[in-house]
Design an enzyme around this catalytic site. Structure first.
Site, PDB file in Angstrom:
ATOM      1  N   HIS A 189     -18.328 -15.296   2.991  1.00 24.09           N
ATOM      2  CA  HIS A 189     -18.220 -14.774   1.752  1.00 24.09           C
ATOM      3  C   HIS A 189     -17.405 -13.478   1.682  1.00 24.09           C
ATOM      4  CE1 HIS A 189     -20.993 -18.031   0.679  1.00 24.09           C
ATOM      5  NE2 HIS A 189     -21.395 -17.830   1.633  1.00 24.09           N
ATOM      6  N   SER A 310       6.220   3.584  -0.246  1.00 23.17           N
ATOM      7  CA  SER A 310       6.336   3.554  -1.730  1.00 23.17           C
ATOM      8  C   SER A 310       7.370   4.413  -2.212  1.00 23.17           C
ATOM      9  CB  SER A 310       4.827   3.611  -2.422  1.00 23.17           C
ATOM     10  OG  SER A 310       5.245   4.094  -3.854  1.00 23.17           O
ATOM     11  N   LYS A 316       1.715   6.245   0.877  1.00 25.84           N
ATOM     12  CA  LYS A 316       1.539   4.693   0.992  1.00 25.84           C
ATOM     13  C   LYS A 316       2.296   4.006   2.240  1.00 25.84           C
ATOM     14  CE  LYS A 316      -0.179   2.044  -2.248  1.00 25.84           C
ATOM     15  NZ  LYS A 316       0.469   1.491  -2.959  1.00 25.84           N
ATOM     16  N   GLU A 323       2.084  -9.557   3.214  1.00 30.09           N
ATOM     17  CA  GLU A 323       2.195  -9.995   1.656  1.00 30.09           C
ATOM     18  C   GLU A 323       3.268 -11.229   1.329  1.00 30.09           C
ATOM     19  OE1 GLU A 323       0.545  -5.992  -0.485  1.00 30.09           O
ATOM     20  OE2 GLU A 323       2.560  -6.299  -0.039  1.00 30.09           O
TER      21      GLU A 323
END
Ligand code: ARG
Length: 501
Positions: A189, A310, A316, A323
């Site tokens: 979980h 970024s 970043k 992704e």
């Protein structure tokens, strides 16, 4: 007549010297050449949109190798069976081989205005050798031809995907070998559950991808029968030797039913289902990499080559490749749905709807192929922050089950032990400490069954190392697992794809 624009490149030279017959054919050295394979039946010029909508050359040119290889096997068989003369057969074979070499060398460009790769190869052959070229298609239909090409292509790429998966398995295996005592929390979980090792966690993915390979190998076994000789759907009256062509092309034999031979695309769907599972596995792994790479976790660092910055936030470093693998999974599932849907209402045998198998399959293939390669590269260059992982395994009460088991070993029934440890955990949460930080007196306030040896029993090392049932993270169990992975990887299956060319 004027030269139809679509055939400019191939026929220019011929048109310059020769007289035309009608809009879809012309004569050359006494031979009538149809520009369209069905030129004899149709005389009107289709409008351009129909041609474009109908044509498949922009995507089926991908399997020009398979198309020519299939034609070589067919022409050789026609000659051996005396259906065409030996000389004609040899003429076709040697010209087809030249066409193959020229396309390979880039000296012959595939004409993207032809209807499909089958028409292009046949027209090029006929343009070069005249009448003999027109005999290549004897006893064959584009229906069994495309079924053959697609099968050969699928078989080739299936082997390639399987090999790429094997490379990925090697990477996973090396990380496993090096991390048998890299502790980390195991999750259920997405909550910390019990401590494990990195080797154990990656071993799960080893099993996933091993199954993916075996699914692909299974599919190859089932698809490896030749549809060539099925004709349009009902075979042919010519004495074709289907066994000979099947054998020459590396198949186990010919398909048993000619209608099935041209109507079956099960293997495309099976492969797409296999690809979908590969993507699902890569996507789950990517999700974990994204989580582990986050500022909150910091379990890993993705190498610069596989991450991006970024445009606005200088701090970043984004896990873009992971992704994208996760994002592209949907598109492979989409291809599977496309094919399932395209095939579901089709009457036997061939229907043009089946042309739709190609773009969907090729897109899924490119996606899965690139995803495996890039994922593998990203995984091989990851840095694991072992200290952070171990610290994370140490907090979060991942040893609560072991503490309960300790009480069980000291005579407390499991249900009661579970309750005692539950209360201890609440106590620790309140005190903002781990179970291991409690004094023995504090332990004893909850149960007199606790002794000094509790610290040893609930240490991170004990929690992992004592778990030695088959498949568990303990050292002995992991060594056995790694040995099995090693055996699997060393058991080389050799595919010689070029053999039948
Ligand atoms: N381009 C077609 C396909 O991909 C080839 C077969 C054409 N057959 C036919 N009867 N029109 O399926």
């Amino acid at each position: 007549m004027t030269i139809p624009a679509q055939n400019d490149t191939i026929y220019k030279e011929i048109f310059e010297n020769n007289e035309s017959v009608d809009d879809s054919s012309f004569t050359w050295k006494g031979t009538v050449i149809n520009m369209k394979l069905w030129g004899g039946r149709f005389t009107g010029k289709e409008n351009e949109l129909v041609d474009k909508y109908n044509s498949s050359i922009t995507f089926d040119s991908r399997f020009w190798r398979q198309d020519i290889t299939g034609s070589i096997a067919h022409a050789r068989m026609l000659g051996r069976q005396g259906i065409i003369s030996k000389e004609e057969s040899e003429q076709i074979l040697s010209e087809l081989k030249k066409i193959y070499d020229e396309i390979e060398a880039g000296t012959l460009q595939i004409d993207m205005t032809a209807e499909d790769i089958h028409s292009f190869v046949e027209a090029t052959l006929t343009e070069r050798i005249g009448n003999a070229g027109k005999k290549l298609h004897t006893g064959r239909s584009r229906n069994d031809q495309v079924a053959l090409d697609m099968r050969l292509y699928c078989r080739d790429v299936a082997h390639d995907i399987s090999d790429k998966l094997k490379d990925l398995l090697y990477t996973i295996f090396h990380i496993m070998e090096e991390n048998t005592d890299t502790y980390m929390p195991g999750f259920t979980h997405l909550q910390k559950a019990q401590p494990i090792t990195l080797a154990h966690h990656l071993g799960a993915y080893f099993e996933f991808f091993k199954r993916d390979r075996s699914r692909i190998e299974d599919c190859i076994e089932r698809m490896n029968y030749s549809p060539l000789g099925s004709g349009a759907l009902a075979g042919t009256t010519y004495p074709l030797d289907r066994e000979m062509t099947a054998d020459e092309l590396g198949f186990y034999g010919p398909t048993e039913n000619s209608i099935d031979g041209v109507a079956d695309r099960d293997y495309v769907i099976e492969l797409l289902a296999d690809f979908s599972l590969i993507m699902q596995h890569l996507s789950r792994f990517s999700e974990e990499i994204i989580i582990w790479n986050s500022n909150e976790y910091r379990f890993i660092e993705i190498s610069d080559a596989y991450s991006t910055g970024s445009s606005i936030m200088p701090q970043k470093k984004n896990p873009d490749i992971a992704e994208l693998v996760r994002g592209k999974t949907g598109r492979v599932y989409g291809s599977l749905m496309t094919l399932l849907t395209s095939l579901k209402g089709l009457p036997l045998a061939y229907n043009k709807d089946m042309q739709e198998d190609k773009e969907a399959f090729f897109d899924a293939l490119d996606t899965v192929s690139d995803s495996i390669v890039l994922f593998n590269g990203m995984l091989a260059t990851l840095t694991f922050n072992k200290d952070v992982m171990a610290a994370s395994a140490r907090n979060g009460f991942t040893n609560a089950t072991d503490a309960a088991d300790y009480l069980v070993n000291n005579g407390i029934p499991f249900r009661d032990a579970h309750g005692i440890i539950g209360r201890l955990v609440l106590y620790c949460i309140d005190k903002k400490c781990a179970l291991d930080d409690l004094t023995i007196d504090e332990f004893r306030q909850f149960s007199p069954a606790f002794n000094e040896d509790v610290y040893e029993a609930i240490s991170l090392q004990t929690c992992v190392e004592k778990r030695n049932t088959i498949g568990a993270p303990g050292k002995l169990a992991i060594e056995r697992m790694i040995q099995k992975c090693n055996d699997y990887l060393s058991d080389e299956i050799i595919h010689n794809d070029e053999e039948w060319l």
